[in-house]
Scaffold this active site. Structure first.
Site, PDB file in Angstrom:
ATOM      1  N   PRO C  66       0.788  -1.246   0.000  1.00  0.00           N
ATOM      2  CA  PRO C  66       0.000   0.000   0.000  1.00  0.00           C
ATOM      3  C   PRO C  66       0.817   1.291   0.000  1.00  0.00           C
ATOM      4  O   PRO C  66       0.418   2.259  -0.636  1.00  0.00           O
ATOM      5  CB  PRO C  66      -0.817  -0.090   1.298  1.00  0.00           C
ATOM      6  CG  PRO C  66      -0.739  -1.509   1.753  1.00  0.00           C
ATOM      7  CD  PRO C  66       0.525  -2.072   1.191  1.00  0.00           C
ATOM      8  N   LYS C 171       5.045   7.754 -12.860  1.00  0.00           N
ATOM      9  CA  LYS C 171       3.676   7.598 -12.383  1.00  0.00           C
ATOM     10  C   LYS C 171       3.203   8.847 -11.647  1.00  0.00           C
ATOM     11  O   LYS C 171       2.090   9.330 -11.850  1.00  0.00           O
ATOM     12  CB  LYS C 171       3.540   6.378 -11.476  1.00  0.00           C
ATOM     13  CG  LYS C 171       2.117   6.284 -10.947  1.00  0.00           C
ATOM     14  CD  LYS C 171       1.646   4.921 -10.584  1.00  0.00           C
ATOM     15  CE  LYS C 171       0.131   4.994 -10.282  1.00  0.00           C
ATOM     16  NZ  LYS C 171      -0.344   3.862  -9.500  1.00  0.00           N
ATOM     17  N   LYS C 246      -3.931  10.235  -2.534  1.00  0.00           N
ATOM     18  CA  LYS C 246      -2.644   9.636  -2.136  1.00  0.00           C
ATOM     19  C   LYS C 246      -1.556   9.973  -3.169  1.00  0.00           C
ATOM     20  O   LYS C 246      -0.458  10.388  -2.816  1.00  0.00           O
ATOM     21  CB  LYS C 246      -2.785   8.116  -2.024  1.00  0.00           C
ATOM     22  CG  LYS C 246      -1.471   7.401  -1.670  1.00  0.00           C
ATOM     23  CD  LYS C 246      -1.473   5.916  -2.062  1.00  0.00           C
ATOM     24  CE  LYS C 246      -0.035   5.389  -2.131  1.00  0.00           C
ATOM     25  NZ  LYS C 246       0.071   4.073  -2.787  1.00  0.00           N
TER      26      LYS C 246
END
Lengths: 295, 295, 295, 295
Positions: C66, C171, C246
């Site tokens: 995560p 990313k 996030k």
């Protein structure tokens, strides 16, 4: 009292000197040899490492370090303070770091029986030299009371903020608001003057009205409005834009961890980063007005 | 003195009443019949149109209108004030409008020989009723001196801001900074409390430190910190979010015309628009804290 | 090939299943027992800890975790991968984490002789199940070539991005721009429709003009414009707002470390935090349009 | 066809030339004598005022003016178009202005029996010269059909956007999104390169991923990524930052009037104003990347 002091930079060195002046016995450590020598010349005793300071015959240990990474290393490292210090020593970290790290370190100290306070300061190098710093202190209130006389040798305004980490929370919240209102003050002054107002008249009106803030009254960013402010001496000295940028980074990171929005706080951080990237990070933070207008 | 008064809304009506109380003779006009009747009952004389007010036997004419479009219409329209008024009448517009329009109207008044002041107020409906408004006044200083005694019947703090339009400039600059620092105060209080601080302790620290501003001291947006603030009564009353939104719109428009950046001012405008679009425009403007947290 | 796989969440489980389908022998570990059982039922071999996976007879080890904190723990912890793994094992971390941590872990792997790639993915749980993920891969190019056949069992578009950490950089940069343009698309669509345009007509014009972006063409946030987009099914499914939040946090943190401004990126983060704080974090990230208008 | 053309600037002059090339008879007016002479030399007929153009023997009248104030003056002024034009003349305003003004003027035209279209363009001076402009057209659809052949002499992509004013709405919404995504592209490229990626590799990844937009694909702001883009020639030529600033001003003003938030749109406006205030308004709008990094 016997006091250890680790971190003798622009802030730490004058703070340690004030402890010596107040009659305390001070053990010091820093990586920079010349600063250590200067402190020795004033009566301090040199120690060879943080662990050596921690294991000296001290009642209290104060640290003043640049960032969280150094605080973790000095307290939690293999050769660090916690591994070496006796339980009777009261630990005080005066570095400005994120509240989470402050609480982690305090929790580890508590786990091994050491009292610890976080006590970041405001007031700059001038306040450090004059012994007029403000200390924002988090931790147990009884511990705060024990530390108070020593902190008063270095500062004038010693404020208890609640449990561990709250000193850092108070500082980060205050400085975030300061960064926001300074940019707001810069924009409002620049707008009003561009629309034809005299800057002193405009500042006078704001300062008796609802827009007033420390940034317009004491530290007005428009040149010539407040004679003693950095704006009136080319934005030299004072509280550097890069230091404000660091504090805004701590604020937005703390907000991220707490999952609360700080829209204006993040905008302030980005504007200071833009200002710094344009080469002005060493100017006083009120110089941000130059981002918008270079008159 | 004989005074005309056009625009008897929440602000205008109590202002006109204070003129009557001070012994002036007042001619009034408004579109809302009930308000006109209320003023008549207090001794005012009704006029049938702005032009009729302007052509009455008056020494001074005061307008208090919602926006630039109404000011243009009332002063410059075919049946407006300038077409009907005598040269000896001193014109005062107390509406909050953009500085450009204020200057255009003042220039047309001057061109036909009428003295004119822009004199927007702060202090809200409470200040209008109590006669304690702040007037920010632009125009010729000798004209300002002549108007002063009349303005003092309605306000407490009468500030001369310089040439025509500068009253509006001062108000727009002050209120932009107010909007910015209120959101900053909301974010800082919300952040600090989320990180574990008591809101009163946090406000106390900020208010003795560099983050202090009117929005933290007098009008703190966190419930329970300042008992007399709207935050302590569910954000009722006070200065509505939609009024702050209007003023921020004037500020960003003035900045656009002046070609100066107001990054934080524009962000404040957009956050108040977001708050208003979410249905909260009638709350006091300190209610913006609810955008970030609804505790 | 013999492959270890640690982290069997919504993404990891279907990725591991695709490796099994491709004929690989897979050792798995996860804290959630039911997922491990499901993988066992499909032919995987259970290991009792990350270290047990690492010390199994494997050629390659893939992790899908995560956040940075878990990656550090799994690789660098006392009972972690690096302490147990043989030098011949190629390590691939497909978690989305900050580039700094990715580089730190890769450097420690390299120091003990292990090749390592960072290979975060895009394409969501749908892409993970269908084996159509995009992999953005950082590390040595020869190592990338060796990993390629295995990655192709899980993805369709495998892109080499340069040295260690560059997969994460790609990313984070892409997703920051995605967050910005999604909010921009939401504002532009909302503005145009509020001003009287048909949303499909407006989208059609933008999509043949200079405003076009993935967020207007493929994933338009206005309901009814793109039938297959989450906006046309109440913003269910898709890429959650909290996941975008996030990634924006990773982007602003990376920017802080790199000392570069990301003004719009930070604004996007704060708007997503505001949206999440208002209780909408589980909606698809295109639901941000509801922050501005709830029609 | 006989066509009137008012406004022969950088855009208007080549548009009128293309009408001449297509065989139309063109009456022209502009304040700049040299441009009028140039058009005369190409076969146009000079008129002495907007009203003289309007009262000439024309079937259609096209205007191409800098801003709303000029459009109002030319159409609605005492010596303006509406006062002089015959009912059979189809009016087309190709200026980029706010939708409200476009609708006001169209309503006044309609009130006196004139058909009117708003038809702002994109494609720049290059597109105007090549006859490849995009026209975004608002007004009655049957009127649009009548105008189509004439617009095709000046443009390639003629898009019907719905009722009066919708051409302006489409342009303002598209260009606001363009401004936002250009700054986003600049930040993402700058961030990725600062973190160690090759700019062409990064652009390649974004362009096959969800961050892709016209600003990364066609007009990438990072030097050297797209050879034909202004970034690869020092940000010369193209669509000037000050023109983008003007369009963002129209967008935020339209949003203010419509009472909808455009948080990112307003941020984009302020960043372009900051860039312009720093002296870069004449650079192509992709030059905004220089605000953040001057490499």
């Amino acid at each position: 009292m016997n006091i250890g002091f680790i971190g003798l930079g622009n802030m730490g060195a004058p703070m340690a000197l004030n402890l010596l002046k107040a009659g305390h016995h001070v053990y010091v450590y820093d990586l920079v040899e010349s600063t250590v020598q200067m402190l020795e010349a004033s009566g301090a005793v040199r120690a060879a490492s943080p662990a050596k300071v921690a294991s000296a015959d001290i009642d209290m240990l104060i640290t003043m370090l640049p960032a969280s990474v150094h605080v973790k290393q000095v307290y939690l490292g293999d050769d660090g303070v916690l591994a070496a210090v006796g339980k009777q020593v009261l630990l005080i970290d005066s570095s400005t770091i994120d509240p989470q790290t402050a609480r982690e370190v305090a929790a580890q100290a508590a786990a091994q029986g050491n009292d610890m306070l976080d006590a970041p300061v405001s007031g700059g190098t001038g306040g450090a030299q004059a012994g007029t710093l403000t200390f924002m202190v988090g931790g147990d209130e009884a511990v705060f009371e024990r530390a108070l006389p020593v902190l008063q040798a270095m500062g004038k305004n010693i404020v208890y903020c609640g449990g561990a980490g709250n000193g850092q929370v108070a500082k980060v919240a205050n400085n975030m608001l300061l960064g926001i209102s300074m940019i707001g003050a810069a924009e409002a002054m620049n707008l009003g003057v561009s629309l034809g107002m005299d800057p002193k008249v405009l500042a006078g009106i704001i300062n008796t009205s609802s827009g007033r803030c420390w940034s317009t009254e004491v530290y007005n960013p428009y040149p010539g409005v407040v004679e003693t402010a950095p704006a009136s001496r080319g934005y030299a000295g004072g509280f550097g834009a890069d230091l404000m940028l660091k504090d805004l980074g701590l604020a937005t990171e703390a907000a991220r961890a707490a999952k609360v929005p700080v829209v204006m706080g993040a905008a302030a951080q980005q504007l200071y980063q833009t200002f710094s990237s344009q080469g002005h990070g060493k100017l006083d933070f009120s110089g941000i007005i130059k981002l918008f207008s270079d008159k």
